[in-house]
Design an enzyme around this catalytic site. Sequence first.
Site, mmCIF file in Angstrom:
data_model
loop_
_atom_site.group_PDB
_atom_site.id
_atom_site.type_symbol
_atom_site.label_atom_id
_atom_site.label_comp_id
_atom_site.label_asym_id
_atom_site.label_seq_id
_atom_site.Cartn_x
_atom_site.Cartn_y
_atom_site.Cartn_z
ATOM 1 N N TYR A 136 42.519 27.301 29.788
ATOM 2 C CA TYR A 136 42.473 28.741 30.069
ATOM 3 C C TYR A 136 42.052 28.935 31.522
ATOM 4 O O TYR A 136 40.900 28.710 31.889
ATOM 5 C CB TYR A 136 41.487 29.404 29.112
ATOM 6 C CG TYR A 136 41.423 30.914 29.181
ATOM 7 C CD1 TYR A 136 42.350 31.679 29.886
ATOM 8 C CD2 TYR A 136 40.410 31.601 28.511
ATOM 9 C CE1 TYR A 136 42.283 33.049 29.927
ATOM 10 C CE2 TYR A 136 40.325 32.978 28.541
ATOM 11 C CZ TYR A 136 41.258 33.700 29.251
ATOM 12 O OH TYR A 136 41.176 35.069 29.287
ATOM 13 N N LYS A 166 47.084 28.748 29.643
ATOM 14 C CA LYS A 166 47.179 30.204 29.744
ATOM 15 C C LYS A 166 46.812 30.550 31.182
ATOM 16 O O LYS A 166 45.674 30.324 31.621
ATOM 17 C CB LYS A 166 46.240 30.921 28.789
ATOM 18 C CG LYS A 166 46.335 32.448 28.952
ATOM 19 C CD LYS A 166 45.301 33.219 28.161
ATOM 20 C CE LYS A 166 45.470 34.724 28.416
ATOM 21 N NZ LYS A 166 44.404 35.539 27.780
#
Length: 293
Positions: A136, A166
């Site tokens: 992330y 992400k």
Amino acid sequence: MAKLLVPAATPIDADRRIDLERLAAHCHALLADGADAIALFGTTGEATSFSAPERMATLEGLIAAGIPADRIMPGTGCPAVTETIALSRHAFEQGCETVMTLPPYYYKAVSEDGVFDAMAWLVEELKPLHPRIILYHIPPVAQVGFPVPLVRRLADAFPGIIVGVKDSSGDFANTEALLAACPDLDIYPGSETFLLPGLRKGGAGCITATGNLNARAIRAVIDETDPGRADDRHAEIVAYRKTVEARPLIAAIKAVLADRYGAPSWRAVRPPLRALPDDQIKPLLEDLERLSS
């Protein structure tokens, strides 16, 4: 097949505890509206405002409420690697297939080697559970991130374990660089603003906060096969996103959910966040209504 993952907002009750019943109902609704999975306790879910025991209990409660474990991707990243390990291990033991993790984010200006060491520690502890980990990257919030060369290094060191990113950098050039350097990974823009451009360059879909409100329309962009119609649909979801994020994003999402579900308690956030002020709610709802008319 490209995917829509939604980082579910987390309802809380008058005592500031997680309202599991409302959360489960919301997650069921998101899956029914076209989400492929729930990204539990992401930024939108106020993850860092909840303790590890609260997060573990909530995951267990959602599974007990009928949300399939393989359709939940918990966020597990914490400043302490040991806590990230504990949350990740718990998720895999419950039957989740993938977790999404931040780098340790308290100390700033750490080296890429330091972040690599932290992730290597995490992987080594989890290997017996056959983990799948999405990195992330959200430097506007965490400040510590996963630069493209580090992502490539981690993917090479831990193939089949580091499976995606992400990218919430807000910079599509960074997403493009990830797509070019890591074609073997699932690269998800962190906003539907970059969904269609990402898909056209090999992106895996998106993981987006406003999926809490607009999952069906985002799903429609993913599924649209006509390029011209896809452009039109994409313009609509981008306009929706920009309308919501013109306010404090988490508070705005919860205000819309409160109206949608007829449940004022949905407006509540955990400190230090604040609920959307009363005088901002009606203009937000009116702006969104105009977009749908």
